[in-house]
Motif scaffolding. Structure first.
Motif, short mmCIF file in Angstrom:
data_model
loop_
_atom_site.label_atom_id
_atom_site.label_comp_id
_atom_site.label_asym_id
_atom_site.label_seq_id
_atom_site.Cartn_x
_atom_site.Cartn_y
_atom_site.Cartn_z
N LEU A 46 0.83 -1.20 0.00
CA LEU A 46 0.00 0.00 0.00
C LEU A 46 0.87 1.25 0.00
CD1 LEU A 46 -2.66 -1.09 2.62
CD2 LEU A 46 -2.85 -1.15 0.13
N PRO A 47 0.38 2.31 -0.63
CA PRO A 47 1.15 3.56 -0.63
C PRO A 47 1.14 4.18 0.77
CG PRO A 47 -0.98 3.91 -1.63
CD PRO A 47 -0.87 2.44 -1.39
N PRO A 48 2.13 5.00 1.06
CA PRO A 48 2.15 5.67 2.37
C PRO A 48 1.00 6.66 2.48
CG PRO A 48 3.84 6.59 0.96
CD PRO A 48 3.25 5.43 0.22
N ILE A 49 0.63 6.96 3.70
CA ILE A 49 -0.44 7.91 3.97
C ILE A 49 0.19 9.27 4.28
CG2 ILE A 49 -2.33 8.48 5.55
CD1 ILE A 49 -2.66 5.44 5.95
N PRO A 50 -0.27 10.32 3.60
CA PRO A 50 0.34 11.63 3.84
C PRO A 50 0.04 12.12 5.26
CG PRO A 50 -1.57 11.86 2.42
CD PRO A 50 -1.33 10.38 2.61
N PRO A 51 0.95 12.92 5.82
CA PRO A 51 0.70 13.45 7.15
C PRO A 51 -0.41 14.50 7.10
CG PRO A 51 2.67 14.44 6.24
CD PRO A 51 2.23 13.39 5.27
N GLU A 52 -1.07 14.65 8.21
CA GLU A 52 -2.15 15.64 8.30
C GLU A 52 -1.54 17.02 8.55
OE1 GLU A 52 -6.06 16.53 11.05
OE2 GLU A 52 -5.37 14.47 10.80
N ALA A 96 8.43 15.48 4.29
CA ALA A 96 9.63 15.08 3.56
C ALA A 96 9.78 13.55 3.61
CB ALA A 96 10.87 15.76 4.14
N TYR A 97 9.54 12.95 4.76
CA TYR A 97 9.62 11.49 4.89
C TYR A 97 8.54 10.83 4.03
CZ TYR A 97 9.57 6.84 6.94
OH TYR A 97 9.60 5.47 7.10
#
Length: 58
Positions: free
Chosen positions: A5-11, A36-37
């Motif tokens: 699964l793709p990473p989840i962007p930070p809020e 950035a991570y």
């Protein structure tokens, strides 16, 4: 093997989340580091999954 699964962007923090007292690690600094991570992780995911749209996988 679990799905890749793709990473989840930070809020993104709200403007009101910052206390504006000059904290050593402001919520916006932490968000910038997390973003950035996330972008690094997303680039790696895209390399492993060429042609896939991360928005369609979730």
């Amino acid at each position: 093997m679990p799905p890749d699964l793709p990473p989840i962007p930070p809020e993104k923090p709200l403007p009101s989340d910052c206390c504006e007292s000059g904290c050593d690690r402001c919520v916006f600094d932490i968000y910038a580091e997390e973003l950035a991570y996330y972008e690094q992780q997303l680039a790696a995911w895209r390399e492993r999954n060429p042609g896939r749209d991360p928005e369609q996988v979730r």
